[in-house]
Motif scaffolding. Structure first.
Motif, PDB file in Angstrom:
ATOM      1  N   ALA A 148      36.519  97.717 -29.858  1.00  0.00           N
ATOM      2  CA  ALA A 148      37.365  98.308 -28.881  1.00  0.00           C
ATOM      3  C   ALA A 148      37.146  97.725 -27.427  1.00  0.00           C
ATOM      4  O   ALA A 148      36.109  97.172 -27.189  1.00  0.00           O
ATOM      5  CB  ALA A 148      37.194  99.732 -28.895  1.00  0.00           C
ATOM      6  N   ASP A 149      38.377  97.712 -26.526  1.00  0.00           N
ATOM      7  CA  ASP A 149      37.986  97.317 -25.259  1.00  0.00           C
ATOM      8  C   ASP A 149      37.413  98.241 -24.202  1.00  0.00           C
ATOM      9  O   ASP A 149      37.112  98.045 -23.113  1.00  0.00           O
ATOM     10  CB  ASP A 149      39.621  96.954 -24.789  1.00  0.00           C
ATOM     11  CG  ASP A 149      40.231  95.763 -25.099  1.00  0.00           C
ATOM     12  OD1 ASP A 149      39.478  94.758 -25.349  1.00  0.00           O
ATOM     13  OD2 ASP A 149      41.338  95.881 -25.601  1.00  0.00           O
ATOM     14  N   GLY A 150      37.505  99.538 -24.758  1.00  0.00           N
ATOM     15  CA  GLY A 150      36.707 100.656 -24.017  1.00  0.00           C
ATOM     16  C   GLY A 150      36.931 102.037 -24.881  1.00  0.00           C
ATOM     17  O   GLY A 150      37.782 102.163 -25.571  1.00  0.00           O
ATOM     18  N   ILE A 151      36.219 102.997 -24.408  1.00  0.00           N
ATOM     19  CA  ILE A 151      36.195 104.250 -24.968  1.00  0.00           C
ATOM     20  C   ILE A 151      36.678 105.132 -24.051  1.00  0.00           C
ATOM     21  O   ILE A 151      36.294 105.285 -22.761  1.00  0.00           O
ATOM     22  CB  ILE A 151      34.588 104.580 -25.208  1.00  0.00           C
ATOM     23  CG1 ILE A 151      33.737 103.676 -26.233  1.00  0.00           C
ATOM     24  CG2 ILE A 151      34.574 106.077 -25.622  1.00  0.00           C
ATOM     25  CD1 ILE A 151      32.360 104.091 -26.574  1.00  0.00           C
ATOM     26  N   LEU A 152      37.663 106.172 -24.402  1.00  0.00           N
ATOM     27  CA  LEU A 152      38.291 107.049 -23.391  1.00  0.00           C
ATOM     28  C   LEU A 152      37.561 108.361 -23.851  1.00  0.00           C
ATOM     29  O   LEU A 152      37.972 108.777 -24.819  1.00  0.00           O
ATOM     30  CB  LEU A 152      39.736 107.064 -23.702  1.00  0.00           C
ATOM     31  CG  LEU A 152      40.686 105.772 -23.701  1.00  0.00           C
ATOM     32  CD1 LEU A 152      42.122 106.019 -23.913  1.00  0.00           C
ATOM     33  CD2 LEU A 152      40.330 105.053 -22.305  1.00  0.00           C
ATOM     34  N   LEU A 153      37.044 108.840 -22.973  1.00  0.00           N
ATOM     35  CA  LEU A 153      36.273 110.087 -23.107  1.00  0.00           C
ATOM     36  C   LEU A 153      37.018 111.353 -22.572  1.00  0.00           C
ATOM     37  O   LEU A 153      36.929 111.365 -21.326  1.00  0.00           O
ATOM     38  CB  LEU A 153      34.994 109.997 -22.522  1.00  0.00           C
ATOM     39  CG  LEU A 153      33.799 109.358 -23.220  1.00  0.00           C
ATOM     40  CD1 LEU A 153      32.494 109.494 -22.346  1.00  0.00           C
ATOM     41  CD2 LEU A 153      33.745 109.749 -24.683  1.00  0.00           C
ATOM     42  N   ALA A 154      37.626 112.061 -23.290  1.00  0.00           N
ATOM     43  CA  ALA A 154      38.662 113.086 -22.956  1.00  0.00           C
ATOM     44  C   ALA A 154      37.860 114.337 -23.049  1.00  0.00           C
ATOM     45  O   ALA A 154      37.394 114.967 -24.042  1.00  0.00           O
ATOM     46  CB  ALA A 154      39.963 113.244 -23.835  1.00  0.00           C
ATOM     47  N   LYS A 218      47.342 107.716 -18.453  1.00  0.00           N
ATOM     48  CA  LYS A 218      46.912 107.101 -16.970  1.00  0.00           C
ATOM     49  C   LYS A 218      45.848 106.391 -17.422  1.00  0.00           C
ATOM     50  O   LYS A 218      45.389 105.375 -16.544  1.00  0.00           O
ATOM     51  CB  LYS A 218      46.648 108.545 -16.059  1.00  0.00           C
ATOM     52  CG  LYS A 218      47.912 109.097 -15.763  1.00  0.00           C
ATOM     53  CD  LYS A 218      47.540 110.057 -14.773  1.00  0.00           C
ATOM     54  CE  LYS A 218      48.974 111.039 -14.236  1.00  0.00           C
ATOM     55  NZ  LYS A 218      48.390 112.205 -13.648  1.00  0.00           N
ATOM     56  N   ALA A 219      44.898 106.809 -18.200  1.00  0.00           N
ATOM     57  CA  ALA A 219      43.607 106.071 -18.512  1.00  0.00           C
ATOM     58  C   ALA A 219      44.133 104.505 -18.760  1.00  0.00           C
ATOM     59  O   ALA A 219      43.358 103.633 -18.784  1.00  0.00           O
ATOM     60  CB  ALA A 219      42.761 106.735 -19.456  1.00  0.00           C
ATOM     61  N   ILE A 220      45.144 104.298 -19.677  1.00  0.00           N
ATOM     62  CA  ILE A 220      45.635 103.126 -20.153  1.00  0.00           C
ATOM     63  C   ILE A 220      46.265 102.505 -19.216  1.00  0.00           C
ATOM     64  O   ILE A 220      46.227 101.046 -18.690  1.00  0.00           O
ATOM     65  CB  ILE A 220      46.343 103.213 -21.211  1.00  0.00           C
ATOM     66  CG1 ILE A 220      45.764 103.854 -22.296  1.00  0.00           C
ATOM     67  CG2 ILE A 220      47.197 101.963 -21.880  1.00  0.00           C
ATOM     68  CD1 ILE A 220      44.568 102.955 -23.267  1.00  0.00           C
ATOM     69  N   SER A 221      47.280 103.078 -18.506  1.00  0.00           N
ATOM     70  CA  SER A 221      48.084 102.364 -17.630  1.00  0.00           C
ATOM     71  C   SER A 221      47.471 101.830 -16.319  1.00  0.00           C
ATOM     72  O   SER A 221      48.067 101.195 -15.496  1.00  0.00           O
ATOM     73  CB  SER A 221      49.378 103.243 -17.283  1.00  0.00           C
ATOM     74  OG  SER A 221      48.924 104.552 -16.267  1.00  0.00           O
TER      75      SER A 221
END
Length: 231
Positions: A148-154, A218-221
């Motif tokens: 993965a390119d990154g971890i999104l922690l919601a 938003k985290a992606i854009s």
């Protein structure tokens, strides 16, 4: 980002009820993920089990068994949220590290990568499949494995703070912080094992509030409102 691992808090999916599922919240999450999948982003998901089970707070159940109950809680969460994702129009697969009958398929990196590349959202359920490892560690492990390119922690809070904002009204939120500083200051973004894995494998994290409108997209854009944990 082309491929991400999204970690969802079980408690956040429960909404104000704090337990079980809040369907409206889950549908909102699903619709956001559909937008980024439609834009070509590959998405893997790990979900915590805290909306059903907090075994580490119990002194009556042996740790291994408590963790196994927690693993099954994450399986339930993934099955439910997977179905919500299908309801809004996505193709999904639930993978576990251990056999769950026809509730899931056995995890393999090759199968996970093929599913991601074919536009499926892959749910990694059941943690690592072993006790003494949290879903934080499972998140980091799977993110590294699928490259993965990154971890999104919601999360239920909107980033990383220097102290607990629930008890300290003067807590400072970081816009950016290094994973080394997170480890040195024991800030608890993810557990220590997961933090060290991120450090050793150059895996950045993006920490934000799930309940903020459009927060996943938003985290992606690039319109990110939270904390970037750099490596």
């Amino acid at each position: 980002m082309k491929r991400v691992l999204l970690k969802l808090s079980g408690e956040a999916l429960a909404g104000e009820k704090k337990t079980g599922f809040d369907e409206e919240t889950c549908i909102k999450v699903a619709k956001q993920v559909k937008e980024i999948v439609d834009d070509g982003v590959q998405v893997g998901i790990v979900i915590g089990g805290g909306n059903f089970w907090r075994g580490r707070t119990s002194n009556t159940i042996e740790r291994t068994k408590a963790d196994q109950i927690g693993m099954l809680a994450t399986v339930m969460n993934c099955i439910y949220v997977s179905e919500i994702f299908r309801y809004v129009g996505m193709d999904t697969v639930v993978m576990t590290q251990f056999a769950c009958g026809d509730c899931s398929v056995m995890y393999s990196k090759d199968d996970a990568m093929n599913s991601l590349e074919n536009g499926k959202v892959v749910f990694f359920a059941g943690g690592t499949g072993h006790p003494y490892f949290s879903t934080d560690t499972a998140t980091t492990l799977r993110a590294i494995e699928i490259e993965a390119d990154g971890i999104l922690l919601a999360k239920s809070i909107d980033g990383v703070y220097d102290s607990d904002p629930a008890t300290n009204p003067n807590a400072k939120r970081y816009d950016t912080i290094s994973i080394q500083d997170v480890i040195d200051n024991r800030l608890g973004v993810v557990d220590l094992t997961a933090s060290i894995m991120c450090l050793e494998n150059d895996m950045p994290m993006y920490v934000f509030a799930l309940n903020e409108e459009g927060s996943i997209k938003k985290a992606i854009s690039g319109e990110f409102n939270g904390t970037i944990v750099t490596v």
